[in-house]
Design an enzyme around this catalytic site. Structure first.
Site, PDB file in Angstrom:
ATOM      1  N   ARG A 134      48.601  15.725  41.478  1.00 36.30           N
ATOM      2  CA  ARG A 134      50.065  15.869  41.429  1.00 36.30           C
ATOM      3  C   ARG A 134      50.534  17.318  41.311  1.00 36.30           C
ATOM      4  O   ARG A 134      51.659  17.586  40.893  1.00 36.30           O
ATOM      5  CB  ARG A 134      50.660  15.021  40.299  1.00 36.30           C
ATOM      6  CG  ARG A 134      50.393  13.531  40.451  1.00 36.30           C
ATOM      7  CD  ARG A 134      51.195  12.712  39.450  1.00 36.30           C
ATOM      8  NE  ARG A 134      50.967  11.289  39.642  1.00 36.30           N
ATOM      9  CZ  ARG A 134      50.033  10.580  39.026  1.00 36.30           C
ATOM     10  NH1 ARG A 134      49.218  11.188  38.159  1.00 36.30           N
ATOM     11  NH2 ARG A 134      49.898   9.299  39.249  1.00 36.30           N
ATOM     12  N   LYS A 156      57.107  26.049  52.203  1.00 37.72           N
ATOM     13  CA  LYS A 156      56.960  24.935  53.140  1.00 37.72           C
ATOM     14  C   LYS A 156      55.470  24.701  53.386  1.00 37.72           C
ATOM     15  O   LYS A 156      54.764  25.608  53.817  1.00 37.72           O
ATOM     16  CB  LYS A 156      57.646  25.239  54.476  1.00 37.72           C
ATOM     17  CG  LYS A 156      59.137  24.995  54.489  1.00 37.72           C
ATOM     18  CD  LYS A 156      59.651  25.152  55.918  1.00 37.72           C
ATOM     19  CE  LYS A 156      61.121  24.834  56.040  1.00 37.72           C
ATOM     20  NZ  LYS A 156      61.577  24.953  57.440  1.00 37.72           N
ATOM     21  N   GLU A 198      58.320  35.879  65.072  1.00 37.30           N
ATOM     22  CA  GLU A 198      58.972  35.530  63.811  1.00 37.30           C
ATOM     23  C   GLU A 198      59.701  36.724  63.198  1.00 37.30           C
ATOM     24  O   GLU A 198      60.642  36.552  62.430  1.00 37.30           O
ATOM     25  CB  GLU A 198      57.948  34.955  62.826  1.00 37.30           C
ATOM     26  CG  GLU A 198      57.348  33.620  63.247  1.00 37.30           C
ATOM     27  CD  GLU A 198      58.294  32.439  63.055  1.00 37.30           C
ATOM     28  OE1 GLU A 198      59.471  32.657  62.716  1.00 37.30           O
ATOM     29  OE2 GLU A 198      57.852  31.296  63.252  1.00 37.30           O
ATOM     30  N   LYS A 240      64.082  36.481  54.308  1.00 38.50           N
ATOM     31  CA  LYS A 240      63.663  35.114  53.987  1.00 38.50           C
ATOM     32  C   LYS A 240      63.829  34.829  52.505  1.00 38.50           C
ATOM     33  O   LYS A 240      64.236  33.726  52.118  1.00 38.50           O
ATOM     34  CB  LYS A 240      62.224  34.871  54.423  1.00 38.50           C
ATOM     35  CG  LYS A 240      61.816  33.417  54.241  1.00 38.50           C
ATOM     36  CD  LYS A 240      60.649  33.001  55.080  1.00 38.50           C
ATOM     37  CE  LYS A 240      60.455  31.485  55.006  1.00 38.50           C
ATOM     38  NZ  LYS A 240      59.310  31.028  55.825  1.00 38.50           N
ATOM     39  N   GLU A 250      66.072  23.483  52.268  1.00 36.21           N
ATOM     40  CA  GLU A 250      66.643  23.423  53.609  1.00 36.21           C
ATOM     41  C   GLU A 250      67.723  22.346  53.739  1.00 36.21           C
ATOM     42  O   GLU A 250      67.714  21.517  54.649  1.00 36.21           O
ATOM     43  CB  GLU A 250      65.544  23.192  54.660  1.00 36.21           C
ATOM     44  CG  GLU A 250      65.960  23.622  56.054  1.00 36.21           C
ATOM     45  CD  GLU A 250      64.802  23.676  57.032  1.00 36.21           C
ATOM     46  OE1 GLU A 250      64.871  22.984  58.042  1.00 36.21           O
ATOM     47  OE2 GLU A 250      63.834  24.420  56.772  1.00 36.21           O
ATOM     48  N   ARG A 254      69.064  27.488  54.885  1.00 38.98           N
ATOM     49  CA  ARG A 254      67.686  27.792  55.261  1.00 38.98           C
ATOM     50  C   ARG A 254      67.354  27.360  56.693  1.00 38.98           C
ATOM     51  O   ARG A 254      66.427  27.900  57.309  1.00 38.98           O
ATOM     52  CB  ARG A 254      66.707  27.133  54.281  1.00 38.98           C
ATOM     53  CG  ARG A 254      65.262  27.505  54.554  1.00 38.98           C
ATOM     54  CD  ARG A 254      64.317  27.103  53.443  1.00 38.98           C
ATOM     55  NE  ARG A 254      62.941  27.453  53.773  1.00 38.98           N
ATOM     56  CZ  ARG A 254      61.914  27.361  52.952  1.00 38.98           C
ATOM     57  NH1 ARG A 254      62.091  26.932  51.719  1.00 38.98           N
ATOM     58  NH2 ARG A 254      60.696  27.699  53.345  1.00 38.98           N
ATOM     59  N   ASN A 258      65.010  28.584  61.497  1.00 41.80           N
ATOM     60  CA  ASN A 258      64.376  27.838  62.579  1.00 41.80           C
ATOM     61  C   ASN A 258      64.952  28.194  63.950  1.00 41.80           C
ATOM     62  O   ASN A 258      64.836  27.403  64.888  1.00 41.80           O
ATOM     63  CB  ASN A 258      64.524  26.334  62.330  1.00 41.80           C
ATOM     64  CG  ASN A 258      63.712  25.865  61.144  1.00 41.80           C
ATOM     65  OD1 ASN A 258      62.517  26.129  61.059  1.00 41.80           O
ATOM     66  ND2 ASN A 258      64.353  25.188  60.215  1.00 41.80           N
ATOM     67  N   HIS A 261      63.029  27.289  67.063  1.00 39.98           N
ATOM     68  CA  HIS A 261      61.961  26.366  66.686  1.00 39.98           C
ATOM     69  C   HIS A 261      62.154  24.952  67.238  1.00 39.98           C
ATOM     70  O   HIS A 261      61.173  24.228  67.420  1.00 39.98           O
ATOM     71  CB  HIS A 261      61.828  26.310  65.163  1.00 39.98           C
ATOM     72  CG  HIS A 261      61.204  27.527  64.563  1.00 39.98           C
ATOM     73  ND1 HIS A 261      61.733  28.788  64.734  1.00 39.98           N
ATOM     74  CD2 HIS A 261      60.098  27.692  63.789  1.00 39.98           C
ATOM     75  CE1 HIS A 261      60.977  29.671  64.091  1.00 39.98           C
ATOM     76  NE2 HIS A 261      59.984  29.033  63.509  1.00 39.98           N
ATOM     77  N   HIS A 265      58.939  23.832  68.886  1.00 39.83           N
ATOM     78  CA  HIS A 265      58.120  22.730  68.387  1.00 39.83           C
ATOM     79  C   HIS A 265      57.899  21.674  69.463  1.00 39.83           C
ATOM     80  O   HIS A 265      56.831  21.040  69.523  1.00 39.83           O
ATOM     81  CB  HIS A 265      58.780  22.098  67.166  1.00 39.83           C
ATOM     82  CG  HIS A 265      58.663  22.929  65.926  1.00 39.83           C
ATOM     83  ND1 HIS A 265      59.317  22.606  64.752  1.00 39.83           N
ATOM     84  CD2 HIS A 265      57.972  24.058  65.663  1.00 39.83           C
ATOM     85  CE1 HIS A 265      59.024  23.507  63.825  1.00 39.83           C
ATOM     86  NE2 HIS A 265      58.218  24.399  64.359  1.00 39.83           N
ATOM     87  N   HIS A 278      51.925  29.167  67.864  1.00 34.30           N
ATOM     88  CA  HIS A 278      53.257  28.855  67.339  1.00 34.30           C
ATOM     89  C   HIS A 278      54.264  29.947  67.692  1.00 34.30           C
ATOM     90  O   HIS A 278      55.380  29.656  68.144  1.00 34.30           O
ATOM     91  CB  HIS A 278      53.186  28.674  65.825  1.00 34.30           C
ATOM     92  CG  HIS A 278      54.518  28.475  65.172  1.00 34.30           C
ATOM     93  ND1 HIS A 278      55.329  27.390  65.418  1.00 34.30           N
ATOM     94  CD2 HIS A 278      55.207  29.259  64.294  1.00 34.30           C
ATOM     95  CE1 HIS A 278      56.445  27.491  64.718  1.00 34.30           C
ATOM     96  NE2 HIS A 278      56.393  28.612  64.025  1.00 34.30           N
TER      97      HIS A 278
END
Length: 373
Positions: A134, A156, A198, A240, A250, A254, A258, A261, A265, A278
């Site tokens: 956990r 993330k 990026e 960032k 997000e 936030r 992206n 993206h 993606h 990526h």
């Protein structure tokens, strides 16, 4: 976000520290040269009997021994797990290898995980840390430009699913990020270009002045000039950090991180993870998102020309693969930003300012058709 001016940065030889302000989850990003061998970089780590370093078969031969030496002053037992290299291995199988290693080697709930590698290793190690017993602490030690300016920062963590990138994961913050610029010396040119994507994104979404700086200093970045890299990494992390500090999970702001993206993606999932890097998919995705911004009347045509020129100079693809318009739309509808089946894009509505918007499928189809090889 409003545009903010780029400050004068410390030279690469003088490590800089950027704080991610998240109350009890706050931590520092350390940026500089020689950090792997700097005792100061490793001070005040979480106390534990055991540490597990997760790396891959490409990075470990280069930097594992130095990280083991640094950590030997802090942990009685240091375990190592080297995974296959590449986006294709960012999956349940690799995640289970990390969990198997933790369990089979008797790692307790105080064990500290160290992610030594690029974004794939960082994302998977962070996810494993989030779910093992956990939650156990972990430290990001990013060795690629893309990881140093983006994926190692902000918490993330995820693995990929055949239907969508990063669809299985958790928000889980590291306790520190240590970005040693010297690790970029061994980075392949293609990976360097992927990282530049990026960096480039931060200009249009948050800092018009930084976009101009990137244009003026791109040759120095491609030549791996340490002062230029230090500036680029620090400014990217500053932006960032500001965004994540306001919107950790997000729910709004936030999402601007992206930019490019949603299209990117779709390219990665449509081709099969690992065919394009990526950053390559994001670079091409920024071209498409810039085109959509222009077609919606948010930005002048000159903006698209400017972005195409910069992204091309960075060595990134300008045209996406021909997956078919319907396939692109299908993949983008399972993007995490989609709501009720409606695709939502990060678009530029003023230089240095981005917002989330939907767009008619017909217009998106025009963008895809115009920007695919």
């Amino acid at each position: 976000m409003n545009s903010v001016s780029s400050p004068q940065l410390a030279p690469a030889s003088s490590p800089s520290r950027i704080s991610i302000a998240l109350a009890e989850r706050s931590y520092e990003i350390l940026i500089g040269s020689g950090l792997l061998d700097s005792a100061d970089a490793w001070r005040d780590l979480p106390r534990a009997d055991c540490a597990l370093i997760v790396s891959n078969v490409t990075v470990a031969p280069l930097y594992l021994a130095r990280l083991q030496t640094a950590l030997s002053q802090h942990y009685r037992r240091i375990e190592v797990l080297n995974l296959p290299d590449g986006e294709a291995y960012k999956d349940w199988t690799s995640l289970n290898l990390i969990i198997d290693a933790l369990l089979s080697r008797g790692c307790d709930r105080k064990t500290v995980l160290f992610a030594l590698g690029g974004g794939v290793i960082g994302d998977m190690t962070g996810f494993a840390a989030a779910v093992y017993m956990r939650g156990v602490p972990f430290v990001q030690v990013p060795t690629t430009l893309l990881a140093q300016v983006d994926s190692s920062v902000g918490g993330k963590t995820a693995i990929n699913h055949p239907l969508g990138k990063n669809m299985v994961g958790a928000f889980y913050q590291p306790v520190r990020v240590i970005a040693d610029l010297d690790t970029l010396d061994t980075l392949p040119a293609r990976e360097l270009s992927a990282g530049l994507a990026e960096i480039i994104k931060y200009g249009p979404i948050a800092d018009a002045g930084f976009l101009g700086w990137i244009e003026q200093n791109l040759d120095a970045l491609l030549a791996r000039d340490k002062a230029a890299l230090a500036h680029a990494v620090q400014r990217s992390c500053e932006i960032k950090a500001l965004v994540v500090g306001q919107d950790e999970r997000e729910q709004g702001l936030r999402a601007i991180l992206n930019f490019g993206h949603t299209f990117g993606h779709a390219i990665e999932a449509g081709l099969g993870y690992g065919e394009w890097l990526h950053g390559e998919a994001v670079g091409c995705g920024m071209v498409m998102a810039s085109d959509l911004s222009v077609r919606l009347g948010l930005m002048p045509a000159e903006f698209l020309t400017r972005m195409r020129r910069l992204i091309g100079r960075a060595g990134l693809p300008l045209l996406g693969p021909r997956l078919g318009v319907q396939r692109y739309l299908e993949l983008m509808r399972v993007d995490k930003k989609a709501e009720g089946g409606e695709i939502r894009f990060v678009l530029i509505d003023a230089l240095g300012h981005a917002s989330m918007r939907a767009a008619p499928d017909a217009l998106v189809a025009e963008v895809i058709a115009a920007n695919c090889a």
